[in-house]
Write an enzyme that holds these catalytic residues in place. Sequence first.
Site, short mmCIF file in Angstrom:
data_model
loop_
_atom_site.label_atom_id
_atom_site.label_comp_id
_atom_site.label_asym_id
_atom_site.label_seq_id
_atom_site.Cartn_x
_atom_site.Cartn_y
_atom_site.Cartn_z
N CYS A 31 0.72 -1.26 0.10
CA CYS A 31 0.13 0.20 -0.01
C CYS A 31 0.75 1.48 0.09
CB CYS A 31 -1.08 -0.17 1.27
SG CYS A 31 -1.97 -1.48 1.39
N HIS A 35 -9.07 4.39 -1.40
CA HIS A 35 -7.58 3.82 -1.05
C HIS A 35 -7.15 2.57 -2.49
CE1 HIS A 35 -4.04 2.31 0.61
NE2 HIS A 35 -4.68 1.29 1.45
C1 ACO Z 1 -1.50 -0.93 4.88
C2 ACO Z 1 -3.00 -0.97 4.31
O1 ACO Z 1 -3.37 0.13 3.53
S1 ACO Z 1 -3.90 -2.32 4.61
C3 ACO Z 1 -5.42 -1.80 3.78
C4 ACO Z 1 -5.85 -2.42 2.52
N1 ACO Z 1 -7.10 -2.41 2.23
C5 ACO Z 1 -8.23 -3.08 2.78
O2 ACO Z 1 -8.05 -4.16 3.36
C6 ACO Z 1 -9.71 -2.95 2.33
C7 ACO Z 1 -10.62 -3.07 3.50
N2 ACO Z 1 -11.95 -2.67 2.97
C8 ACO Z 1 -12.66 -3.98 2.70
O3 ACO Z 1 -12.35 -4.92 2.76
C9 ACO Z 1 -13.87 -3.56 2.33
O4 ACO Z 1 -14.32 -2.16 1.59
C10 ACO Z 1 -15.13 -3.91 3.32
C11 ACO Z 1 -15.00 -5.53 4.12
C12 ACO Z 1 -14.79 -2.93 4.85
C13 ACO Z 1 -16.47 -3.58 2.80
O5 ACO Z 1 -16.64 -4.60 1.82
P1 ACO Z 1 -18.15 -5.20 1.42
O6 ACO Z 1 -19.02 -5.48 2.52
O7 ACO Z 1 -18.02 -6.07 0.34
O8 ACO Z 1 -18.91 -3.88 0.84
P2 ACO Z 1 -19.40 -3.53 -0.53
O9 ACO Z 1 -18.45 -3.13 -1.28
O10 ACO Z 1 -20.72 -4.64 -0.89
O11 ACO Z 1 -20.23 -2.42 -0.28
C14 ACO Z 1 -21.63 -2.33 0.43
C15 ACO Z 1 -22.13 -0.96 0.98
O12 ACO Z 1 -20.95 -0.28 1.88
C16 ACO Z 1 -20.36 0.91 1.37
N3 ACO Z 1 -18.98 0.59 1.84
C17 ACO Z 1 -18.25 -0.32 1.49
N4 ACO Z 1 -16.87 -0.05 2.06
C18 ACO Z 1 -17.02 1.05 2.76
C19 ACO Z 1 -16.13 1.61 3.72
N5 ACO Z 1 -15.03 1.22 3.74
N6 ACO Z 1 -16.71 3.01 4.13
C20 ACO Z 1 -17.85 3.20 3.88
N7 ACO Z 1 -18.65 2.52 3.08
C21 ACO Z 1 -18.25 1.43 2.53
C22 ACO Z 1 -20.57 0.59 -0.27
O13 ACO Z 1 -20.44 1.77 -0.88
C23 ACO Z 1 -21.71 0.06 -0.24
O14 ACO Z 1 -23.03 1.04 -0.06
P3 ACO Z 1 -24.25 0.87 -0.83
O15 ACO Z 1 -25.17 -0.33 -0.40
O16 ACO Z 1 -24.93 2.39 -0.40
O17 ACO Z 1 -23.98 0.86 -2.40
#
Ligand code: ACO
Length: 388
Positions: A85, A334
């Site tokens: 990242c 991100h």
């Molecule tokens: C060092 C580093 O940087 S490590 C970090 C690396 N990045 C990560 O690990 C990513 C972490 N995030 C995730 O895994 C995912 O975004 C999760 C698990 C938080 C959510 O994933 P899902 O449950 O599949 O969400 P999905 O994409 O189906 O979206 C469902 C709803 O939530 C919303 N949503 C999804 N993620 C987020 C979020 N992070 N914040 C706010 N809203 C969100 C979507 O817009 C959608 O809204 P809607 O129903 O109104 O359209």
Amino acid sequence: MVSDVHIAGVGMTAFGASPERTARDMFAQAAGEAFDDAGIDPDAVEELFYGNFMGEFAEVQGHQGPLMADVVGVSAPSTRIDSACASSGVAVRHGVNRIRGGADVVLVGGSERMKNISTAEGTEALSAAADALWEVKAGVTFPGAYSLMANSYFDEFGGTREDLAHVAVKNHQNALENDLAQFQMAIDVDDVLEAPTVSSPFGLYDCSPMSDGASAALLVSEAFAEEHGLDTDVAITGTGQASDGLALQDRVSIPETPAAVEAGEAAYEDAGITPEDVDVAEVHDCFTIAEVLALESLGFYEPGEAITAAREGETTIDGALPVNLSGGLKAKGHPVGATGGAQISEMTKLLRGDHVNSDAVSDATVGLTHNAGGTVASCAVHVLEVVE
Ligand SMILES: CC(=O)SCCNC(=O)CCNC(=O)[C@H](O)C(C)(C)COP(=O)(O)OP(=O)(O)OC[C@H]1O[C@@H](n2cnc3c(N)ncnc32)[C@H](O)[C@@H]1OP(=O)(O)O
């Protein structure tokens, strides 16, 4: 004394879901904006450092350095940088060092496509940046790794899930007017606390999202800027990078990020400043706890003290140290390989006065960016300053 590395131009795509777009066309847009912003042609570029992490899960299979150079019209040495990242933050650092080594014009940035695969596939792909030998096999994902950090932090220093919620509320608030942000939507503490659990103590709003996006910046030498009469208001005056082991189990203290401490200290020393000189910061808030750890590692707060900073409003847009005025990774999005470059793009605009939130920091002259890879096993920190 090394000369400043001037930021002649920046660009980035809007972050979010871009199902019709490819990584190469997003990078072409970001780089094109940077060229236009700078008034420099691609043929002036002497080297390209391009950040990308999950290449094989996007449409681009490999050999992305020369591929992306070709896409943006650059015929110069070109290299893909992978530091999870922190890929494009590290690409920026390579660019800074290349200018200091004698080049006049270097293009840096990154691109990532994450929304073309499911969250489950994305989670698995991202876990390639964690300890594969033991921790991934035991089920650790990135939400899992950072929730371990959060729970260890609570155990060691105190604090609650509600304290962390203020980080998410603040960053969503900062992104409200940022058209490039994935979420322009206000949330409150109750929304955070009532959201579905992802990995305890994190709910949905404690997490950065999966995102598509690209970023770019054109770095030029002081001599080139002067010779071509370029209007470069912001320079990178300090750079620092450090590494740590990937495995959390090997850390002396799980809720501390020594690579960020080391990278921060190196960047401060390079710029000849201290944390007290920093007016505004963009830090890597991949999860709410990550912003807290970053602010402590960078010397803005003592260990155990940053958890109250967001709750008490110290890091809000009108607080003592405004943090993540772009919306941060939490609300801006991100796309991992593009994130570090986007921090440079947003900070440059904040400091030169053409960001939607610039007015709130109109007196700011020193900005800091902090881009972390994996479990902060890599970290790139940059100091940006307004120059005459
Ligand atoms: C060092 C580093 O940087 S490590 C970090 C690396 N990045 C990560 O690990 C990513 C972490 N995030 C995730 O895994 C995912 O975004 C999760 C698990 C938080 C959510 O994933 P899902 O449950 O599949 O969400 P999905 O994409 O189906 O979206 C469902 C709803 O939530 C919303 N949503 C999804 N993620 C987020 C979020 N992070 N914040 C706010 N809203 C969100 C979507 O817009 C959608 O809204 P809607 O129903 O109104 O359209």
